[in-house]
Design a protein around this motif. Sequence first.
Motif, short mmCIF file in Angstrom:
data_model
loop_
_atom_site.label_atom_id
_atom_site.label_comp_id
_atom_site.label_asym_id
_atom_site.label_seq_id
_atom_site.Cartn_x
_atom_site.Cartn_y
_atom_site.Cartn_z
N VAL A 168 -36.60 -5.02 -94.27
CA VAL A 168 -37.41 -6.94 -94.93
C VAL A 168 -36.25 -7.46 -94.27
O VAL A 168 -36.95 -8.58 -93.76
CB VAL A 168 -36.96 -7.09 -96.82
CG1 VAL A 168 -37.88 -8.00 -97.01
CG2 VAL A 168 -37.64 -5.95 -97.57
N ALA A 176 -37.44 -7.35 -90.63
CA ALA A 176 -38.50 -8.18 -90.20
C ALA A 176 -39.20 -9.89 -90.66
O ALA A 176 -39.17 -10.10 -89.57
CB ALA A 176 -39.64 -7.31 -91.23
N GLY A 192 -37.20 -10.94 -86.77
CA GLY A 192 -38.49 -11.42 -86.04
C GLY A 192 -39.61 -11.53 -86.42
O GLY A 192 -39.95 -12.82 -85.14
N VAL A 193 -39.82 -12.31 -87.53
CA VAL A 193 -40.45 -13.38 -87.78
C VAL A 193 -40.18 -14.86 -87.34
O VAL A 193 -40.09 -15.38 -86.28
CB VAL A 193 -41.36 -13.04 -88.88
CG1 VAL A 193 -41.94 -14.65 -89.65
CG2 VAL A 193 -41.74 -11.94 -89.32
N ALA A 195 -39.86 -14.76 -83.37
CA ALA A 195 -41.10 -14.83 -82.77
C ALA A 195 -41.52 -16.69 -82.62
O ALA A 195 -42.23 -17.10 -82.26
CB ALA A 195 -41.81 -14.32 -82.95
N PHE A 196 -40.77 -17.03 -83.99
CA PHE A 196 -41.64 -18.99 -84.84
C PHE A 196 -40.38 -19.43 -83.98
O PHE A 196 -41.54 -20.33 -83.03
CB PHE A 196 -41.52 -18.83 -86.37
CG PHE A 196 -41.32 -20.27 -85.79
CD1 PHE A 196 -40.67 -21.01 -86.56
CD2 PHE A 196 -42.22 -21.24 -86.45
CE1 PHE A 196 -40.23 -22.61 -86.79
CE2 PHE A 196 -43.27 -22.04 -86.58
CZ PHE A 196 -41.62 -22.84 -86.98
N ALA A 211 -41.91 -19.21 -80.02
CA ALA A 211 -44.16 -20.32 -80.26
C ALA A 211 -43.35 -20.87 -79.81
O ALA A 211 -44.81 -22.35 -79.15
CB ALA A 211 -44.83 -19.86 -81.28
N ASP A 221 -38.80 -14.48 -77.67
CA ASP A 221 -39.83 -12.90 -77.95
C ASP A 221 -39.27 -11.84 -77.63
O ASP A 221 -39.32 -11.23 -78.73
CB ASP A 221 -41.15 -13.76 -77.29
CG ASP A 221 -42.40 -13.05 -77.40
OD1 ASP A 221 -42.82 -12.49 -76.83
OD2 ASP A 221 -42.53 -13.24 -78.41
N GLY A 270 -37.71 -11.01 -80.99
CA GLY A 270 -38.38 -10.79 -82.24
C GLY A 270 -39.08 -9.83 -82.30
O GLY A 270 -39.33 -9.14 -83.30
N ALA A 271 -39.78 -9.48 -80.92
CA ALA A 271 -40.56 -8.12 -81.11
C ALA A 271 -39.50 -6.89 -81.36
O ALA A 271 -39.28 -5.58 -82.02
CB ALA A 271 -40.93 -7.68 -79.81
N SER A 310 -38.22 -6.77 -85.01
CA SER A 310 -39.45 -5.84 -86.12
C SER A 310 -39.81 -4.58 -85.60
O SER A 310 -39.89 -3.55 -86.51
CB SER A 310 -40.95 -6.60 -85.01
OG SER A 310 -40.84 -8.07 -85.47
N VAL A 362 -44.68 -6.56 -97.23
CA VAL A 362 -43.49 -7.12 -96.19
C VAL A 362 -44.19 -7.08 -94.73
O VAL A 362 -43.87 -8.20 -94.48
CB VAL A 362 -42.59 -7.11 -96.54
CG1 VAL A 362 -41.56 -7.32 -96.01
CG2 VAL A 362 -41.54 -7.23 -98.13
N ALA A 416 -45.15 -9.80 -91.80
CA ALA A 416 -44.91 -9.93 -90.84
C ALA A 416 -46.39 -9.24 -89.97
O ALA A 416 -46.33 -10.43 -88.79
CB ALA A 416 -43.76 -9.20 -91.15
N PHE A 441 -47.33 -12.85 -86.84
CA PHE A 441 -47.33 -12.62 -85.66
C PHE A 441 -48.68 -13.14 -85.00
O PHE A 441 -48.65 -13.73 -83.75
CB PHE A 441 -47.10 -11.56 -85.74
CG PHE A 441 -45.30 -11.02 -84.94
CD1 PHE A 441 -44.46 -10.00 -86.41
CD2 PHE A 441 -44.84 -10.96 -83.57
CE1 PHE A 441 -43.14 -10.55 -85.89
CE2 PHE A 441 -43.23 -11.34 -83.51
CZ PHE A 441 -42.28 -10.29 -84.49
N PHE A 455 -49.02 -16.36 -84.80
CA PHE A 455 -48.76 -17.25 -83.69
C PHE A 455 -48.86 -16.62 -81.96
O PHE A 455 -48.49 -17.62 -81.40
CB PHE A 455 -46.50 -16.70 -83.35
CG PHE A 455 -46.55 -16.80 -84.88
CD1 PHE A 455 -44.54 -15.82 -84.91
CD2 PHE A 455 -45.80 -18.07 -85.13
CE1 PHE A 455 -44.07 -15.91 -86.76
CE2 PHE A 455 -45.29 -18.10 -86.72
CZ PHE A 455 -44.18 -17.32 -86.91
N VAL A 513 -50.10 -20.02 -79.69
CA VAL A 513 -49.86 -19.64 -78.42
C VAL A 513 -51.36 -20.05 -76.65
O VAL A 513 -50.61 -20.38 -75.94
CB VAL A 513 -48.31 -17.78 -77.64
CG1 VAL A 513 -48.71 -17.81 -76.64
CG2 VAL A 513 -47.24 -18.16 -78.56
N VAL A 561 -46.38 -6.08 -81.20
CA VAL A 561 -45.08 -6.25 -82.49
C VAL A 561 -46.46 -5.88 -83.58
O VAL A 561 -46.00 -4.29 -84.37
CB VAL A 561 -45.01 -6.69 -82.43
CG1 VAL A 561 -44.07 -6.82 -83.76
CG2 VAL A 561 -43.92 -7.12 -81.22
N LEU A 571 -45.92 -2.48 -86.59
CA LEU A 571 -46.15 -3.11 -87.85
C LEU A 571 -47.24 -2.36 -89.02
O LEU A 571 -47.00 -2.19 -89.71
CB LEU A 571 -45.90 -4.90 -88.20
CG LEU A 571 -44.57 -5.32 -87.88
CD1 LEU A 571 -44.71 -6.86 -87.69
CD2 LEU A 571 -43.73 -4.95 -88.70
#
Lengths: 169, 99
Positions: A10, A13, A16-17, A20-21, A24, A44, A47-48, A51, B15, B19, B23, B26, B30, B56, B60
């Motif tokens: 958790v 993840a 990672g989110v 990535a936010f 963006a 980015d 984040g990848a 995850s 969860v 996630a 993604f 996002f 973009v 990703v 996931l």
Amino acid sequence: MVAASEIAIVALAAGGVFFAFVAAVGLLRLPDLYTRAHAASKSDTLGAVLSLAAVALVFGTGTTTVKTVFLLAFMFVTNPTAAHAIARAAHDQGIEPWTLADRETEVGPTGGAEEADRAASEPATDGGSPDAASEWTNTTSAVGPETTGESEPGEDSKPADGRIGGTKE
Amino acid sequence: MTAADPVVSPLIAEVLLAAAGAFVLFGIVVFYRVYHGPTVQDRVIGVNVVGSNTVVVIALLAAAFGQPALLDVALVYALLNFLMSIALSKFTVERGEVF
């Protein structure tokens, strides 16, 4: 009960989110192609990677985890390489980086930023290989007027004139 | 694709799905940069980020649904995404802009 690996999944993840936010937001809000390449390649990719680390933890031990780790390493290597190739292609096409002088024309002249952006733009107009240098001077001079302007309100013009030795325009 | 997840508990699956949804969001956001980017390289970077987010998301989903076969899809798409970014940047240097 909640196992330690589940907490880790958790947490990874969520990290990672978050990154990535950040990527963006950076892609949308940053002013120039080169600064956007920073956001797209570094944040980015992180984040990848976080995850994919969560995905690797989900699968435990086995060949699937090896595949996930391979995918993680591949993304870690190739995503920044692609951003670097794009930035170099932009430089070969002659796209100039954004300087504080551009912000001045957009926003309007401000008191402390004028001397700083003249000092920042002058090494940027040299040509040659100033792209990395102008980016770094942009970031430092963007921090500069805000920190020094409050401590020395009356002395902004004096060291700037001594540094530049003449007007830019 | 069944909803059976023999690898994780349903809470962790939720969860991971959340996630993946983030993604996807996002990636959609973009697209503004892909549409609005003043130069071609802006658009290429935007498409690269969309592709990475898609990789990703697939990984996931592979974890949330407990299907390791989706990881192969993610691997192939990561390769294609990287190759396309390199090819587009080389093309714009040699042949000019592509709209």
